[in-house]
Each structure stands twice: as C-alpha cells, then as structure tokens.
Design a protein around this motif. Sequence first.
Motif, PDB file in Angstrom:
ATOM      1  N   MET A  60       0.839  -1.189   0.000  1.00 29.39           N
ATOM      2  CA  MET A  60       0.000   0.000   0.000  1.00 29.39           C
ATOM      3  C   MET A  60       0.878   1.245   0.000  1.00 29.39           C
ATOM      4  O   MET A  60       1.927   1.289   0.653  1.00 29.39           O
ATOM      5  CB  MET A  60      -0.892  -0.002   1.249  1.00 29.39           C
ATOM      6  CG  MET A  60      -1.864   1.143   1.347  1.00 29.39           C
ATOM      7  SD  MET A  60      -3.261   0.939   0.232  1.00 29.39           S
ATOM      8  CE  MET A  60      -4.120  -0.422   1.043  1.00 29.39           C
ATOM      9  N   ILE A  61       0.440   2.253  -0.764  1.00 27.50           N
ATOM     10  CA  ILE A  61       1.055   3.577  -0.712  1.00 27.50           C
ATOM     11  C   ILE A  61       0.087   4.499   0.011  1.00 27.50           C
ATOM     12  O   ILE A  61      -1.090   4.590  -0.357  1.00 27.50           O
ATOM     13  CB  ILE A  61       1.341   4.131  -2.122  1.00 27.50           C
ATOM     14  CG1 ILE A  61       2.311   3.220  -2.878  1.00 27.50           C
ATOM     15  CG2 ILE A  61       1.902   5.551  -2.041  1.00 27.50           C
ATOM     16  CD1 ILE A  61       2.475   3.598  -4.339  1.00 27.50           C
ATOM     17  N   GLU A  62       0.569   5.174   1.046  1.00 31.26           N
ATOM     18  CA  GLU A  62      -0.237   6.161   1.765  1.00 31.26           C
ATOM     19  C   GLU A  62       0.326   7.548   1.505  1.00 31.26           C
ATOM     20  O   GLU A  62       1.510   7.802   1.748  1.00 31.26           O
ATOM     21  CB  GLU A  62      -0.238   5.878   3.269  1.00 31.26           C
ATOM     22  CG  GLU A  62      -1.139   4.736   3.682  1.00 31.26           C
ATOM     23  CD  GLU A  62      -1.360   4.700   5.191  1.00 31.26           C
ATOM     24  OE1 GLU A  62      -0.602   5.378   5.919  1.00 31.26           O
ATOM     25  OE2 GLU A  62      -2.291   4.004   5.634  1.00 31.26           O
ATOM     26  N   VAL A  63      -0.529   8.433   1.001  1.00 33.33           N
ATOM     27  CA  VAL A  63      -0.131   9.816   0.754  1.00 33.33           C
ATOM     28  C   VAL A  63      -0.623  10.667   1.919  1.00 33.33           C
ATOM     29  O   VAL A  63      -1.811  10.643   2.255  1.00 33.33           O
ATOM     30  CB  VAL A  63      -0.714  10.327  -0.581  1.00 33.33           C
ATOM     31  CG1 VAL A  63      -0.282  11.771  -0.832  1.00 33.33           C
ATOM     32  CG2 VAL A  63      -0.269   9.433  -1.735  1.00 33.33           C
ATOM     33  N   LYS A  64       0.313  11.425   2.538  1.00 32.08           N
ATOM     34  CA  LYS A  64      -0.033  12.250   3.698  1.00 32.08           C
ATOM     35  C   LYS A  64       0.311  13.706   3.428  1.00 32.08           C
ATOM     36  O   LYS A  64       1.287  14.010   2.734  1.00 32.08           O
ATOM     37  CB  LYS A  64       0.722  11.767   4.941  1.00 32.08           C
ATOM     38  CG  LYS A  64       0.368  10.356   5.374  1.00 32.08           C
ATOM     39  CD  LYS A  64       1.120   9.968   6.640  1.00 32.08           C
ATOM     40  CE  LYS A  64       0.751   8.568   7.104  1.00 32.08           C
ATOM     41  NZ  LYS A  64       1.477   8.192   8.345  1.00 32.08           N
ATOM     42  N   ASP A  65      -0.507  14.603   4.014  1.00 29.97           N
ATOM     43  CA  ASP A  65      -0.235  16.027   3.862  1.00 29.97           C
ATOM     44  C   ASP A  65       0.712  16.505   4.957  1.00 29.97           C
ATOM     45  O   ASP A  65       1.259  15.700   5.728  1.00 29.97           O
ATOM     46  CB  ASP A  65      -1.539  16.831   3.845  1.00 29.97           C
ATOM     47  CG  ASP A  65      -2.316  16.715   5.147  1.00 29.97           C
ATOM     48  OD1 ASP A  65      -1.738  16.275   6.163  1.00 29.97           O
ATOM     49  OD2 ASP A  65      -3.520  17.064   5.156  1.00 29.97           O
ATOM     50  N   SER A  66       0.896  17.823   5.053  1.00 28.00           N
ATOM     51  CA  SER A  66       1.868  18.378   6.001  1.00 28.00           C
ATOM     52  C   SER A  66       1.466  18.177   7.453  1.00 28.00           C
ATOM     53  O   SER A  66       2.300  18.295   8.357  1.00 28.00           O
ATOM     54  CB  SER A  66       2.052  19.880   5.731  1.00 28.00           C
ATOM     55  OG  SER A  66       0.798  20.554   5.838  1.00 28.00           O
ATOM     56  N   THR A  67       0.181  17.856   7.701  1.00 29.81           N
ATOM     57  CA  THR A  67      -0.266  17.591   9.076  1.00 29.81           C
ATOM     58  C   THR A  67      -0.199  16.108   9.413  1.00 29.81           C
ATOM     59  O   THR A  67      -0.676  15.687  10.460  1.00 29.81           O
ATOM     60  CB  THR A  67      -1.709  18.091   9.279  1.00 29.81           C
ATOM     61  OG1 THR A  67      -2.601  17.288   8.493  1.00 29.81           O
ATOM     62  CG2 THR A  67      -1.844  19.553   8.895  1.00 29.81           C
ATOM     63  N   ASP A  68       0.341  15.321   8.512  1.00 27.19           N
ATOM     64  CA  ASP A  68       0.464  13.866   8.662  1.00 27.19           C
ATOM     65  C   ASP A  68      -0.877  13.147   8.538  1.00 27.19           C
ATOM     66  O   ASP A  68      -1.012  11.997   8.939  1.00 27.19           O
ATOM     67  CB  ASP A  68       1.119  13.500   9.997  1.00 27.19           C
ATOM     68  CG  ASP A  68       1.892  12.189   9.911  1.00 27.19           C
ATOM     69  OD1 ASP A  68       2.449  11.906   8.835  1.00 27.19           O
ATOM     70  OD2 ASP A  68       1.920  11.441  10.900  1.00 27.19           O
ATOM     71  N   ALA A  69      -1.865  13.820   7.965  1.00 28.76           N
ATOM     72  CA  ALA A  69      -3.166  13.188   7.725  1.00 28.76           C
ATOM     73  C   ALA A  69      -3.124  12.439   6.391  1.00 28.76           C
ATOM     74  O   ALA A  69      -2.582  12.942   5.400  1.00 28.76           O
ATOM     75  CB  ALA A  69      -4.275  14.229   7.700  1.00 28.76           C
ATOM     76  N   VAL A  70      -3.704  11.245   6.364  1.00 27.24           N
ATOM     77  CA  VAL A  70      -3.741  10.449   5.135  1.00 27.24           C
ATOM     78  C   VAL A  70      -4.786  11.042   4.194  1.00 27.24           C
ATOM     79  O   VAL A  70      -5.961  11.167   4.547  1.00 27.24           O
ATOM     80  CB  VAL A  70      -4.072   8.976   5.445  1.00 27.24           C
ATOM     81  CG1 VAL A  70      -4.199   8.178   4.151  1.00 27.24           C
ATOM     82  CG2 VAL A  70      -3.011   8.362   6.345  1.00 27.24           C
ATOM     83  N   VAL A  71      -4.360  11.401   2.980  1.00 24.53           N
ATOM     84  CA  VAL A  71      -5.276  12.003   2.008  1.00 24.53           C
ATOM     85  C   VAL A  71      -5.537  11.089   0.816  1.00 24.53           C
ATOM     86  O   VAL A  71      -6.437  11.354   0.014  1.00 24.53           O
ATOM     87  CB  VAL A  71      -4.729  13.360   1.513  1.00 24.53           C
ATOM     88  CG1 VAL A  71      -4.689  14.361   2.651  1.00 24.53           C
ATOM     89  CG2 VAL A  71      -3.343  13.199   0.882  1.00 24.53           C
ATOM     90  N   ASP A  72      -4.771  10.011   0.699  1.00 17.10           N
ATOM     91  CA  ASP A  72      -4.998   9.073  -0.405  1.00 17.10           C
ATOM     92  C   ASP A  72      -4.321   7.744  -0.087  1.00 17.10           C
ATOM     93  O   ASP A  72      -3.311   7.704   0.633  1.00 17.10           O
ATOM     94  CB  ASP A  72      -4.441   9.636  -1.716  1.00 17.10           C
ATOM     95  CG  ASP A  72      -5.238   9.168  -2.932  1.00 17.10           C
ATOM     96  OD1 ASP A  72      -6.035   8.220  -2.775  1.00 17.10           O
ATOM     97  OD2 ASP A  72      -5.070   9.746  -4.019  1.00 17.10           O
ATOM     98  N   LYS A  73      -4.904   6.662  -0.611  1.00 15.71           N
ATOM     99  CA  LYS A  73      -4.322   5.328  -0.463  1.00 15.71           C
ATOM    100  C   LYS A  73      -4.356   4.626  -1.813  1.00 15.71           C
ATOM    101  O   LYS A  73      -5.379   4.654  -2.498  1.00 15.71           O
ATOM    102  CB  LYS A  73      -5.094   4.494   0.569  1.00 15.71           C
ATOM    103  CG  LYS A  73      -4.883   4.917   2.004  1.00 15.71           C
ATOM    104  CD  LYS A  73      -5.588   3.944   2.956  1.00 15.71           C
ATOM    105  CE  LYS A  73      -5.338   4.318   4.399  1.00 15.71           C
ATOM    106  NZ  LYS A  73      -5.960   3.338   5.342  1.00 15.71           N
ATOM    107  N   ILE A  74      -3.246   3.996  -2.172  1.00 18.80           N
ATOM    108  CA  ILE A  74      -3.151   3.280  -3.444  1.00 18.80           C
ATOM    109  C   ILE A  74      -2.645   1.870  -3.150  1.00 18.80           C
ATOM    110  O   ILE A  74      -1.578   1.695  -2.543  1.00 18.80           O
ATOM    111  CB  ILE A  74      -2.191   3.994  -4.433  1.00 18.80           C
ATOM    112  CG1 ILE A  74      -2.686   5.418  -4.698  1.00 18.80           C
ATOM    113  CG2 ILE A  74      -2.099   3.206  -5.739  1.00 18.80           C
ATOM    114  CD1 ILE A  74      -2.153   6.450  -3.749  1.00 18.80           C
ATOM    115  N   ARG A  75      -3.404   0.882  -3.572  1.00 19.29           N
ATOM    116  CA  ARG A  75      -3.050  -0.512  -3.292  1.00 19.29           C
ATOM    117  C   ARG A  75      -2.086  -1.048  -4.340  1.00 19.29           C
ATOM    118  O   ARG A  75      -2.257  -0.816  -5.541  1.00 19.29           O
ATOM    119  CB  ARG A  75      -4.314  -1.373  -3.265  1.00 19.29           C
ATOM    120  CG  ARG A  75      -4.069  -2.834  -2.969  1.00 19.29           C
ATOM    121  CD  ARG A  75      -5.383  -3.595  -2.865  1.00 19.29           C
ATOM    122  NE  ARG A  75      -5.158  -5.021  -2.741  1.00 19.29           N
ATOM    123  CZ  ARG A  75      -5.053  -5.856  -3.756  1.00 19.29           C
ATOM    124  NH1 ARG A  75      -5.184  -5.393  -4.996  1.00 19.29           N
ATOM    125  NH2 ARG A  75      -4.835  -7.144  -3.572  1.00 19.29           N
TER     126      ARG A  75
END
Length: 489
Positions: free
Chosen positions: A423-438
Amino acid sequence: MSMCKSVKVLNSLKILLLTAVIALSAFPDNAMGKIGLSVEPDRIEITGRTGKASKLIRLTNTGDEVLSVTLTVKEIAQNLNGAFIFSDVRFPRSAAAFIRLNTNVVELWPDQIHEVNIDVDVPGNTPDGGLYAAVLVNYKTISKGEESETVIPVMMVLPGRQIVKGEISEVFLKQSAKGEPIEVTTIFKNSGNVHFAVAGKIRVKDQHEKEIAAVPVESGIILPGYSVQLKAILNPDMFYVGSYTAESVLQSGAFSNSRRKVFQILQPLEMAQPRISLAELRVANVEKFKPITFQFNVVNEGNMGLFAEKGDISITDKATGIVAASTSFKGGAVPVKTSKKYGGSFPGGLPTGEYSIIAKVDCGMGDPAVTETTFKVYEFTPVVKGEITGFSVDIDATGIVPSFESKLTFKNSGNMPIYLEGMIEVKDSTDAVVDKIRIARTEFGAGIAKVLVSKWESNLPRGIYSAGLSVAFDEKNTANANTTIVVNP
C-alpha cells in the motif's frame, strides 16, 4: 341538444377523465397489483407402501397479477434451524428419481386454481426406512418478472424396519452481555432411517442437584442424517453465584436421549463464558532434517481467568495423511483479555514434503482452541529475502485533474519464489492520510527484480506531500520506503 349543453357535457367528461388519471397516478406501480400464491399441502407424506402412489398439489393465485409457476423435483436438505431447502447434491435417501409431475409449468390468472399430479413409483427392493425429496415451486409475475419460491418436502416411509434413533451431540450456553437472557442451544442429530420430531425440556439444577427450572423445547421434523438446533431461554434473575447444570432431555416415542452441561454464574446476572483462541501460528519453511520451530499465541477472549492446562502439537504429511511428529506441553495462567506466547521445536526435522501443523490447547473449561497452518521442507535451506531498490512518484499536472504514477523496484534476493503486495499512503503536512493506493499481489521468482507501476488521479491542493510505501511478502516479511510529492499546479 344545444351547442352550449354539448360543451358543458364535454368539459364534464374531460374533468372526470383527468380526475381518474390523477387518481391512478397517485398510486405506485407495486400498489396496483398484489402478488400471492397458495400452495397446498405444505408437505406430502406417503407411508407404508412401495409401488405407485399419487398425490395432488393445489395451486391458487391469491393475488391480482398473472403468474407463471414452475415446478421442479429437487434433492432435499435441511439447515440447522430445521428449515427444508433444496439442494443439487444427492441425498443418500433420495426419492427424487421416483417422482414425476404431470406438468412443470402453469400460468395462473387471479383467483385461478390448478391441480398438479405428483406420481410416485418406488421399486419393491428399496431398502427399509424413509425416502425424501422436494418440489420447488417458483412463481413470477408475467408483467414485471417479480419472482419468489417455496419448497414442498416429499416424505415417504416404506414398509419394513423403521429406526427412530438420534443423539444430542452438543449443549452450549451463551449470554450476549451481563443481564441479558442466557440462551441454551441443543444440537440433535437424527441417526435413524426415518424422519421424526423430538420434544423435551432443559432441566436446570444447582450444585445440590435441586431443580430450579424446566424449560420446554421441541423440534419440527428432522430428516435422517441431519442435525438441528433447539433453543431455550433462561432468565439470569433466577441464579445466585455458583455452579449449575443444564440437562437437555429429548424424546420421540419410546426413544430418549440426554446430555448435561455445567456452567457457572460469576456474579449476579453474569454467566461465566470461558473462551480461548489461538492466533499467529507460525512455522518457517526449512531444509530437510533441520530443526522445525513453531510459535503461537493463546488468547483469552472470555470473561474469566483461564489456565491453559495442556497443549498438543501435531505435524501431518499432506501427501499421505500420516502424522509425522507430535509433542505436548503444559501451559500456564492466561488472565482475562490477555494473550500468552508459546513456542517449541522438533529438533530432528523431517524429510522433504508439504506438511500441516495443528496446535490444540485445552483450558479445562469450554471448548479447546485449535489452529492450523502449513509449511514446506526442502532439499536446501530456503532463504526468503527481498528489498526495495527504488521508489518514486511522478506527477502530471497538465490535465484537469492531476495524474500520478508510482514506480516500485523490488528484488527477490532469496532462493524461493515469493508474492508481494502492499500500500502507498499519501499524507499532507499535518500527517493526515489524504490518499491510499493498493499495490496488487505480484509473484517474484527467485532472484528476480521487477518494476511495478501504479497510476491514479487525485485533485490534491497545492503543497508538499509524503508518500509512504509498505509492502509484505511471504506473509511474514515487510519492507518500507518513502518519497516526496510536490503538487504545484
């Protein structure tokens, strides 16, 4: 009639027609037609004869839609709740081959009645006992195709020896939460050669053998070879803290059977529910005749402390079904809602092959916990190893929605084929997950490197993001990598 009167009459007709249209359109389509089919009888019974016999199935359209009715002879089955269902698997005491219907498709108008002949011809050399089948009645509306079905069991008891016999295989108690009713479930199997029903009581006694409750239970018809569950409810208000027994006593004619279950009340309104499970049984693939190590966790999922009195480990050769090795061990205390890790080894190892290993732990209360997994023994020492040698994410912001492309380079540096997924997890500057790619499951041969490409679109706002990659292979190994994504439309 004058022109004036004609216009008035015409206008009145228009108003009436408009009113009728409005009235019709005020009802939804499904309110316009009632769908119903009466099927009689609800079961067909033929007793004490071989040779030919005939019965009638009476179909009545009780709705106001035209129905297409299809009748099919099926093998019968029965679920644990006692409901008759049809099956495509041949029932050992099947009557399906001996049944004929004079018609299979009927069209029924509202209130129309149609009778279907069911003819049975049983050879005289058929073994004693019962024969069973089902007639599946499927019906649907001609106009809309709305469909439903019902099952008519066909039960035949032939002349000769009729065996009414069965046994209670299990009695267990369950309480969903403190203060909730205690449910007693009895599993009963018909081991005779004819169908019958059972009835009886759940007799509850305290530790002094004094009966404090007797709750009636009864079943419907049970087919030979099938098991059904009978349920009774106990009010927790009747119990003090202490030990009790629940005895299920069932009868059918002269036949009777009983089974007891001991249970405890931990505190007012709460029954003890000892329950353990085994998790994470792990065994590594090894070279032949090298030590085989294993480990697993004993998890206490109940509401009382337990003691894992005894554990058994057995290894079975999957090719022959023969137990190749076994061992036992003594356990220890496992407090409520905790787990304890156990491990061991078979120092002498095993020949090459594929094996299953079963772990079983008994805490002396409730059911033993069992888990199983498989492993392989090779001619050589298996090495499972791999690494991420490259990870990047590119962005194309020329389109209306930015598109992204990741490239993962992974190498299997071991000598065994492996499967990788992640899995790829994309996080913003606040460390919140904004997207997931399997990352889809992919096979890598021994020594093979591959580049896995993933593409996706995401309307991310302008900014700097982190992309974290996590992959797993061979179910026990992981690898991670990170990169940065700059979104600057």
